[in-house]
Design an enzyme around this catalytic site. Structure first.
Site, PDB file in Angstrom:
ATOM      1  CE  LYS A  58      -4.042  -1.800   2.504  1.00 41.57           C
ATOM      2  NZ  LYS A  58      -4.909  -1.568   3.681  1.00 41.57           N
ATOM      3  CG  ASP A  60     -11.795  -0.366   6.282  1.00 40.76           C
ATOM      4  OD1 ASP A  60     -10.903  -1.099   6.751  1.00 40.76           O
ATOM      5  OD2 ASP A  60     -13.005  -0.641   6.378  1.00 40.76           O
ATOM      6  CB  SER A  61      -9.945  -1.670   0.718  1.00 39.68           C
ATOM      7  OG  SER A  61      -8.780  -2.299   1.196  1.00 39.68           O
ATOM      8  CG  PHE A 118      -2.427  -7.670  -0.398  1.00 33.52           C
ATOM      9  CD1 PHE A 118      -3.539  -7.263   0.314  1.00 33.52           C
ATOM     10  CD2 PHE A 118      -1.724  -6.719  -1.133  1.00 33.52           C
ATOM     11  CE1 PHE A 118      -3.954  -5.936   0.302  1.00 33.52           C
ATOM     12  CE2 PHE A 118      -2.130  -5.391  -1.152  1.00 33.52           C
ATOM     13  CZ  PHE A 118      -3.249  -5.008  -0.434  1.00 33.52           C
ATOM     14  N   GLY A 119      -4.514 -10.661  -0.287  1.00 32.60           N
ATOM     15  CA  GLY A 119      -5.944 -10.795  -0.048  1.00 32.60           C
ATOM     16  C   GLY A 119      -6.616 -11.684  -1.079  1.00 32.60           C
ATOM     17  CE  LYS A 141      -4.064  -4.879  -6.533  1.00 30.45           C
ATOM     18  NZ  LYS A 141      -3.541  -5.674  -5.406  1.00 30.45           N
ATOM     19  NE  ARG A 169      -5.370  -0.279  -0.642  1.00 31.73           N
ATOM     20  CZ  ARG A 169      -5.535  -1.565  -0.949  1.00 31.73           C
ATOM     21  NH1 ARG A 169      -4.915  -2.085  -2.001  1.00 31.73           N
ATOM     22  NH2 ARG A 169      -6.312  -2.335  -0.212  1.00 31.73           N
TER      23      ARG A 169
END
Length: 229
Positions: free
Chosen positions: A40, A101-102, A184-185, A207, A213
């Site tokens: 991030k 926050d996502s 990730f995630g 991305k 984001r």
């Protein structure tokens, strides 16, 4: 979105009334991301350096190694939780603070996992378990109904109380098995709309250009530029 926090909330206050920055804040830092996630941070650095004249990547820092108060994310929206984190970081450091926050919102699950995305399987940050549970929950859902979106709310808070919140979304579909090792995630399960590669197969630059984001951070960038001018 705009609002106000108490004036002088730009740093923690000792009993003497003297405002002191949180320990560990490097000299020259101007913007803090209220996250220790390196991915991030790199994304925010790339976006802000390109959008804010004179800003250097090293002036945009993460909260890694900095003593920030723990924040209980008890709001019921992405926007609310992002603001909680950004307000706390701005108050503790005196820097411009960015927080996000996502999560993933799956159509057939009524928008779940949503704000619970990181702990969907019960243990925070267990990507493998979260992906396994999600796959099981939608295993019988036909391809045409596997729509989903990544959602991000990014908040910017200044020590003087100025606040901005921006929202970004990335539409796509859920695959039936993981593809790719990047990101990730839920990235390995998510095929963005119009793409042949999953979010985990895209380069960081690819991305950034389409991600939830990236969209939210880019929308914040002009506000960062104004507050730093």
């Amino acid at each position: 979105m705009s609002g106000a926090t108490p004036q002088g909330a730009g740093a923690t206050e000792h009993a003497s009334g003297t405002a002191v920055q949180a320990s560990g804040v490097p000299a020259g830092a101007k913007v803090i991301l209220a996250s220790q996630n390196l991915g991030k941070l790199r994304e925010l650095q790339r976006i802000l350096v390109a959008a804010v004249p004179g800003l250097e990547a090293e002036q945009v820092i993460s909260s890694a190694g900095i003593s920030l108060p723990d924040v209980v994310e008890d709001e019921v929206s992405f926007e609310g939780n992002a603001l909680l984190k950004a307000r706390s970081a701005a108050a503790a450091t005196g820097l411009l603070a960015v927080a996000d926050d996502s999560g993933l919102a799956v159509d057939v699950l009524g928008g779940a996992p949503g704000i619970f995305s990181a702990r969907w399987s019960g243990r925070h940050g267990d990507d493998e378990a979260n992906n396994d549970l999600l796959l099981a929950q939608v295993s019988d859902v036909p391809d045409q109904h596997r729509g989903a979106r990544f959602v991000c709310a990014a908040a910017l808070v200044a020590a003087d109380g100025a606040e901005h919140v921006e929202r970004g979304e990335m539409l796509g579909t859920l695959l039936r098995e993981r593809r790719g090792t990047g990101g990730f995630g839920y990235d390995p399960l998510f095929l963005p709309e119009g793409e042949e590669h999953t979010a985990a197969e895209l380069s960081p630059e690819q991305k950034d250009a389409i991600s939830h984001r990236g969209k939210a951070f880019r929308a914040l960038a002009p506000h960062v530029a104004t507050l730093l001018s």
